[in-house]
Design an enzyme around this catalytic site. Structure first.
Site, PDB file in Angstrom:
ATOM      1  N   ASP A 286       0.737  -1.100  -0.374  1.00  0.00           N
ATOM      2  CA  ASP A 286      -0.022  -0.416   0.024  1.00  0.00           C
ATOM      3  C   ASP A 286       1.101   0.893   0.204  1.00  0.00           C
ATOM      4  O   ASP A 286       1.695   1.664   1.267  1.00  0.00           O
ATOM      5  CB  ASP A 286      -0.763   0.135   1.138  1.00  0.00           C
ATOM      6  CG  ASP A 286      -2.162   0.911   1.074  1.00  0.00           C
ATOM      7  OD1 ASP A 286      -1.562   1.801   0.248  1.00  0.00           O
ATOM      8  OD2 ASP A 286      -2.546   1.324   2.175  1.00  0.00           O
ATOM      9  N   HIS A 287       0.639   1.784  -1.230  1.00  0.00           N
ATOM     10  CA  HIS A 287       1.843   2.981  -1.621  1.00  0.00           C
ATOM     11  C   HIS A 287       1.636   4.308  -0.020  1.00  0.00           C
ATOM     12  O   HIS A 287       2.936   4.512  -0.512  1.00  0.00           O
ATOM     13  CB  HIS A 287       2.183   2.940  -2.469  1.00  0.00           C
ATOM     14  CG  HIS A 287       0.988   4.481  -3.279  1.00  0.00           C
ATOM     15  ND1 HIS A 287      -0.132   3.389  -3.631  1.00  0.00           N
ATOM     16  CD2 HIS A 287       0.689   5.262  -3.378  1.00  0.00           C
ATOM     17  CE1 HIS A 287      -0.585   4.399  -3.971  1.00  0.00           C
ATOM     18  NE2 HIS A 287      -0.887   5.740  -4.190  1.00  0.00           N
TER      19      HIS A 287
ATOM     20  N   HIS B 273      -6.190   1.817   0.883  1.00  0.00           N
ATOM     21  CA  HIS B 273      -5.978   2.893   1.844  1.00  0.00           C
ATOM     22  C   HIS B 273      -6.194   3.651   2.566  1.00  0.00           C
ATOM     23  O   HIS B 273      -6.052   4.116   3.744  1.00  0.00           O
ATOM     24  CB  HIS B 273      -5.965   4.225   0.567  1.00  0.00           C
ATOM     25  CG  HIS B 273      -5.173   3.304  -0.685  1.00  0.00           C
ATOM     26  ND1 HIS B 273      -3.888   2.482  -0.517  1.00  0.00           N
ATOM     27  CD2 HIS B 273      -5.538   3.645  -2.122  1.00  0.00           C
ATOM     28  CE1 HIS B 273      -3.727   2.319  -2.244  1.00  0.00           C
ATOM     29  NE2 HIS B 273      -3.402   2.855  -2.516  1.00  0.00           N
TER      30      HIS B 273
END
Length: 498
Positions: free
Chosen positions: A176-177, A239
């Site tokens: 999950d950036h 996110h």
């Protein structure tokens, strides 16, 4: 340890061009990669190593700025790239991939391997099976999987079983950036390293919390994917719930991967299951419509003319534990908003006794507010009340702002570089564990089923606006509206792209 090789599945895709190769170049210039590393990219296009290096060089003229690019270093960086023609569905191609890895690394039994699945989610369950058949699931190999991990709860459970049968949990990196961004990580430092915040970070002092992640773009060229996904699967289930967990989690006993991720799972499990009333009244879904020169969602490429896929979701969640009982969490995400911004806004309660008035505006001073900006310009803003100059006690709310670019030339914008570096080092702290993935799906799976089986309203909103007006009703208990990131801020120009 064996020589290191990263194998990228999906070499011709946008993710590889826009994010992965620039991130790897950042790591190379920061000397985070060994001298004998190799990047082996795979796709179906027939091309050789030199042809692929030329392709990468041309693409990086777009995605790496002239200031970042040193030609001598970049050419040396390119020399570490190799290419292998591979069809994801053909088992025999993985045998030839194994031979390619052996030839590149010069090792008969390569082991220090990192696989990156920059491919459509439909292939997530197939690739690891073929890797196992080709004896490429070695003891020190790791695999990075992009979201979404599963399409619903059942598919996530089944996918988890596939990965568990091929890799150990510590070898699986569900990326999950957002968690690679400096401000996301600094939420923990702000809370747990400062004695002035942690004592008030609870139901006694906080009124409600907002988590926002919106974009000022449409779906671009992702219609085929997005129309089968929607905003809830694309953003909320991964996110936004991760950001909520950072804001709500208890302090880990020690800061390591297991302790940190244990606390994240506890937050997920403490979120109150959504009742039928919640499903009806506390979730708003929307879809952007044409406005000015902007297309409506149904006019985008590969979108059905009668599509009911949501491009906007807002909802109210509650956490049932001692710290947060009675404090609602409002989350929202949307496409074609007025700006691109991701932030967490902490709304503190008003002071017990308000002795001042905002004389010029005829109302009481507003309560304190802490904004944690994740993107695009990472930073923190604390709003406090101060006396305005003059003879009266006219209290104004002012912002004390801090942005990370003030610390100097730090690569705060490349979250992928941080996360890939962690994968290379084998550090899973900022990656989602399987139990967290399933806990998240257990929360949101009822929403998907309710939408499928009920005639749930899908509200239209003009592209370039803040979403359906119906979403404002979620906050009626607080006599408030959603925070407008572009209104009344000291450094509005830093991150509002109106």
């Amino acid at each position: 340890m064996n020589k290191f090789a990263m194998i990228i599945f999906g070499a011709s895709g946008d993710l590889t061009k826009r994010k992965l190769i620039p991130a790897l170049y950042t790591l190379y210039t920061k000397e985070r990669l060994d001298n004998d590393f190799a990047i082996i990219c795979t796709a179906r296009t027939e091309i050789d190593d030199e042809g692929f290096r030329k392709y990468v060089s041309e693409q990086m003229d777009i995605f790496i700025s002239a200031e970042e690019r040193d030609e001598k270093k970049f050419n040396a960086f390119l020399s570490h790239f190799y290419y292998h023609v591979l069809d994801l569905t053909v088992a025999e191609h993985y045998d030839s991939l194994r031979q390619k890895i052996i030839d590149v690394l010069g090792e008969e039994k390569p082991d220090n391997l990192l696989y990156y699945l920059a491919i459509p989610p439909a292939y997530y369950g197939e690739v690891p099976v073929h890797l196992k058949e080709a004896r490429l699931n070695t003891p020190h190999s790791r695999i990075i999987v992009e979201k979404p991990f599963g399409h619903d709860l059942q598919s996530a459970i089944e996918l988890g079983k596939v990965y568990k049968s091929i890799f150990e949990e510590h070898q699986i990196f569900r990326i999950d950036h957002y968690l690679g961004k400096e401000t996301a990580q600094n939420i923990l430092a702000l809370r747990f390293a400062n004695g002035i915040f942690e004592p008030v970070w609870n139901r006694n002092y906080i009124d409600y919390i907002e988590v926002t992640a919106v974009e000022n773009l449409g779906i671009e060229n992702r219609g085929g994917y997005y129309d089968h996904s929607g905003a809830l699967r694309d953003m909320v289930q991964n996110h936004l719930i991760q950001l909520l967990a950072l804001a709500a989690m208890e302090p880990p006993a020690v800061f390591n991967a297991d302790s940190f991720r244990n606390e994240v799972v506890k937050v997920y499990e403490s979120i109150r299951p959504l009742s039928e009333t919640d499903l009806k009244e506390h979730i708003i879904r929307g879809q952007y419509t044409a406005s000015g020169d902007k297309k409506g969602y149904r006019e985008e490429k590969q979108i059905k003319p009668n599509s009911r896929t949501e491009t906007y979701v807002a909802m109210r969640l509650n956490i049932d534990n001692w710290r947060w009982s009675g404090v609602p969490f409002y989350i929202r995400t949307g496409k074609q908003m007025p700006t691109k911004v991701t932030e967490i806004v902490i709304h503190f309660k008003e002071t017990p006794h308000q002795m001042f008035n905002n004389v010029s505006e005829g109302k009481r001073p507003q309560a304190n507010q802490l904004t944690l900006r994740i993107q695009p310009n990472e930073g923190i803003s604390l709003k406090v009340g101060l006396k305005a100059p003059g003879s009266s006690f006219d209290v104004k709310r002012v912002a004390m702002d801090f942005t990370y670019d003030e610390l100097g030339n730090l690569p705060v914008n490349n979250a992928y570089a941080r996360l890939i570096d962690d994968c290379i080092q084998g550090d899973p702290t900022l990656f989602t564990r399987n139990d967290a993935t399933e806990a998240s799906w257990r929360l949101f799976d009822p929403v998907l089923k309710y939408w499928e089986n009920s005639n749930v309203p899908l509200y239209g909103y003009p592209a370039g606006t803040w979403g359906p007006k119906e979403s404002d009703m979620l906050m009626h208990d607080h006599h408030a509206d959603w925070t407008n990131p572009c209104k009344n801020l000291t450094h509005t120009d830093l991150y509002c792209e109106l």
